[in-house]
Scaffold this motif. Structure first.
Motif, PDB file in Angstrom:
ATOM      1  N   SER A 260     -23.435 -12.860  13.177  1.00  0.00           N
ATOM      2  CA  SER A 260     -22.881 -14.090  13.720  1.00  0.00           C
ATOM      3  C   SER A 260     -21.467 -14.316  12.930  1.00  0.00           C
ATOM      4  O   SER A 260     -21.284 -14.034  11.939  1.00  0.00           O
ATOM      5  N   SER A 262     -19.256 -17.329  11.986  1.00  0.00           N
ATOM      6  CA  SER A 262     -19.117 -18.968  11.770  1.00  0.00           C
ATOM      7  C   SER A 262     -17.646 -19.039  11.963  1.00  0.00           C
ATOM      8  O   SER A 262     -16.973 -18.352  11.926  1.00  0.00           O
ATOM      9  N   ASP A 342     -17.979 -24.794  15.111  1.00  0.00           N
ATOM     10  CA  ASP A 342     -19.142 -24.147  15.173  1.00  0.00           C
ATOM     11  C   ASP A 342     -19.321 -22.932  16.214  1.00  0.00           C
ATOM     12  O   ASP A 342     -19.093 -22.916  17.049  1.00  0.00           O
TER      13      ASP A 342
END
Length: 727
Positions: A260, A262, A342
């Motif tokens: 992921s 960020s 986000d």
């Protein structure tokens, strides 16, 4: 006839030669091809996304160990049957490639029928994914066919099926059917039933698109297609098919799509991966070929976009959100992108948001296209539109009567509504001009933008009634910056495999002319004074020319705002900035004052543009050609009468604690129908109202309402009614 016969004879003689040559090439490739075992294949599973300078933006990395090799005997037959039904219904009988499948694929391309079927067999898919890659060359295709044929001769069907099921990508970071069973159902592969097997098989064609977590309708349609195929191949009876129910699928977890990312770069990563799909770069390639994806993101612009978007919100209420996108007008390259902090959350740059007065620009485009010059004069008095609708200006602002350039600078609703009603096509002409500039015809769940569900376009389009995205506003204004030439906005510049093979490289293009240059350049001329006029937001201390427009939309009849915009450009860069909240609540700053387009959004826009362009040369806009005998902003004499001077007074110097004068006036009850519109109700009353505390500015965005007049241009009832669309 002799000539025809002669041509046919030549072609007839050439065809056998071509067949012989191709056959010879195939045989040579077949003889030299080697077929390794599945566990001999080493795959690079990391893709890297970089900016224009090679700096890393994000990585696509499947989780370590998310591949478990299982013997074919441990894979239920129903799983194998489902995959055959989905990908290669002639698997049991073909010799590595399928003539009929290839024919169906070609016919599907010709007829546009995507459901006609694919040309690649299961054997070919395995060879392509595991051995030869997806390069679009005849050499690669010959090699794929040769190895697939040789593999079909040397391996059993079980060997091929086992290798394929252990190698293929099922989405959510799952390589191989065993990992897929865990990912989608948290089950051992041996425990997968028919309904679940059909889900797994459904995902192979396009794992993201057919993921039930993101596209349930498409996933279920594909699931039924697989079950129908199992019936046609004899793996399932029609009666058993009727008993099947779509199974419950586990929700995806954060680590299933790879490492992921960020922060703001995570949202760029999502957009890049989506664009790769449109460029026919498959998920399988992204996940397995070690791609280097060079984007259009300029690190200098990106630093400015992210840094200033966050810096200017420091100390402000935590509920405030912002998005900013910068596009290069000459190419359409997205140089900076901020949709939020986000990286795995909501992307505000992709949200449909009401644009307020920043949409008046497209009404001016439409007018100039129809030969209406900037010198055209309209009254700024309240306007009674057909159907009992009333349009007024923010804070009762007025110029008396003025030309279109002055009215754009002052953001006068009444002038631009009057202009719209005079256009051929009226509201539709404004929407068409916006579409020409670059506002897409559809996005997300909006099937047709800038209109109602019934296809009608309301007059509120000129006041930003319909939603548009931050990205699209930056792109549409970029078309004006490029003197009317549109370039599609894009993120991806180049895609290379780990061995340096170039899968895609964007070529320079001239773009598409959407407006005559004199139309775009006259709009630019009208917008040039606005940044300075709007609370002093000129670029580089006023030495760098820019063209801009603010916009604000009200929060229903509350008297507060919910969306605030600044969109503007130089010849080198077009940037759109939005400030709002994630729940459409009232926009107020740290001091409790209402936020307008000329406030925080303009501050962010100015800072981004100054930072991004700091080391670039100052460029002037082109001199506009004449339309209706007028080129550029016409001279307009100042107001001369006492009454005109009163109506054109400038509230831009009013401080947040100053108020508009108290007035007594008679008002009639009104019903707000849409942004900027009201319909009168029976009865009336006299009221005395003090102006609200104003955050007045040069874009007429002060809240100094007089006697219950709404900020967005709708006269209120008993001091409580407010307009929906501000400036």
């Amino acid at each position: 006839m002799r000539a025809v016969a002669w041509v046919v004879g030549i072609l007839g003689s050439l065809i056998p030669v071509g067949v012989i040559v191709m056959g010879a090439i195939f045989l040579f490739t077949y003889a030299s091809a080697s077929v390794p075992r599945p566990d001999d294949i080493k795959q690079n599973q990391v893709a890297t996304i970089v900016d224009t300078k090679g700096g890393e933006i994000a990585r696509v990395v499947p989780p370590e160990g998310n591949r478990t090799l299982v013997p074919i005997g441990d894979i239920p037959k129903t799983v194998q049957d489902a995959v055959i039904a989905a990908e290669d219904r002639e698997f049991a009988s073909n010799s590595g490639f399928s003539v009929s499948g290839l024919s169906r694929a070609v016919w599907g391309k010709v007829t546009g029928n995507e459901d006609a079927g694919g040309g690649s067999t299961i054997t070919q898919q395995y060879v392509k994914n595991a051995l030869v890659g997806d390069e679009r060359t005849y050499t690669r295709k010959f090699k794929e066919l040769a190895i697939a044929t040789k593999m079909s001769n040397e391996w059993s069907k079980d060997d091929i099926m086992g290798a394929y099921l252990n190698t293929i990508y099922f989405g959510r970071g799952a390589y191989g059917v065993a990992a897929a069973a865990r990912t989608y159902f948290n089950k051992d592969i041996k425990d997968i039933n028919t309904a679940q097997a059909a889900v797994l098989a459904s995902s192979i064609r396009s794992p993201s698109y057919y993921d039930p977590a993101t596209n349930l309708e498409a996933a279920q349609a594909r699931w039924h297609y697989v079950l129908d195929g199992m019936v046609s191949t004899g793996a399932l009876t029609a009666a058993d098919e009727q008993k099947q129910r779509y199974p419950k699928v586990a929700a995806p977890t954060d680590n299933q799509s790879g490492a992921s990312t960020s922060g703001p770069n995570g949202l760029i990563k999502q957009q890049v991966l989506a664009e790769l799909n449109s460029l026919n770069i498959s998920e399988q390639q992204v996940q397995t070929e070690g791609l280097k994806i060079t984007t259009t993101i300029d690190p200098t612009v990106q630093k400015a976009v992210v840094g200033e978007s966050n810096d200017k919100l420091e100390g402000e209420p935590s509920k405030l959100r912002t998005a900013a996108v910068s596009v290069e007008p000459k190419t359409g390259a997205i140089r900076g992108y901020f949709g939020g902090n986000d990286g795995n959350g909501y992307d505000y740059a992709q949200a449909g948001l009401q644009t307020g007065s920043s949409f008046k620009t497209f009404a001016l485009v439409a007018a100039l296209e129809q030969g209406v010059p900037l010198s055209k004069v309209y009254s700024s008095a309240p306007f009674d539109a057909p159907g009992g609708l009333t349009v007024t200006n923010s804070d009762g602002e007025s110029c008396g009567s003025c030309n279109l350039a002055t009215a754009l600078k002052m953001s006068l609703n009444t002038v631009y509504y009057r202009l719209m009603t005079d256009l051929n096509g009226q509201a539709r002409a404004v929407a068409d001009a916006a579409h020409q500039a670059g506002i897409p015809e559809s996005f997300g769940s909006v099937k047709k933008t800038l209109q109602n569900a019934d296809g009608n376009v309301e007059g509120g389009v000129v006041l930003g009634q319909y939603p548009s995205r931050v990205l699209d506003m930056a792109s549409a204004y970029a078309t004006l910056a490029a003197s009317g030439v549109y370039h599609a906005p894009h993120f991806v510049q180049k895609v290379e495999t780990a061995d340096g093979t170039v899968l895609y490289e964007r070529k320079a293009d001239k773009g598409e002319r959407r407006f005559d240059a004199k139309v775009a350049d006259n709009v630019t001329a009208a917008m040039e004074p606005i940044a300075a006029y709007s609370n002093g937001h000129a670029l580089d201390g006023g030495s760098r020319p820019s063209a801009a427009k603010t916009g604000t939309t009200q929060l229903g009849d509350t008297g507060s705002n919910k969306d605030a915009w600044m969109v503007g450009y130089t010849p080198q860069l077009s940037t759109a900035v939005w400030v709002g909240t994630d729940n459409s609540s009232a926009l107020t700053n740290y001091a409790g004052n209402i936020v307008y387009g000329s406030g925080l959004p303009s501050q962010i826009w100015q800072a981004i543009m100054d930072d991004a362009l700091e080391n670039q040369s100052i460029e002037d806009f082109p001199e506009p050609g004449a339309i209706g005998g007028v080129a550029g902003v016409p001279y307009e004499a100042p107001a001369t009468t006492e009454e005109e001077q009163q109506t054109t007074r400038d509230y831009s110097t009013r401080t947040p604690t100053q108020q508009a004068p108290t007035r007594t006036q008679t008002t009639q009850p009104q019903l707000t129908l849409a942004p900027g519109f009201t319909i009168p109700l029976p009865g009336g009353n006299q009221e005395t109202g003090d102006g609200d505390s104003g955050q007045g500015n040069s874009d007429n965005n002060g809240t100094g309402n007089t006697g219950g007049t709404g900020n967005g241009g709708v006269r209120g009832n008993s001091g409580t009614g407010r307009g929906n669309t501000g400036n």
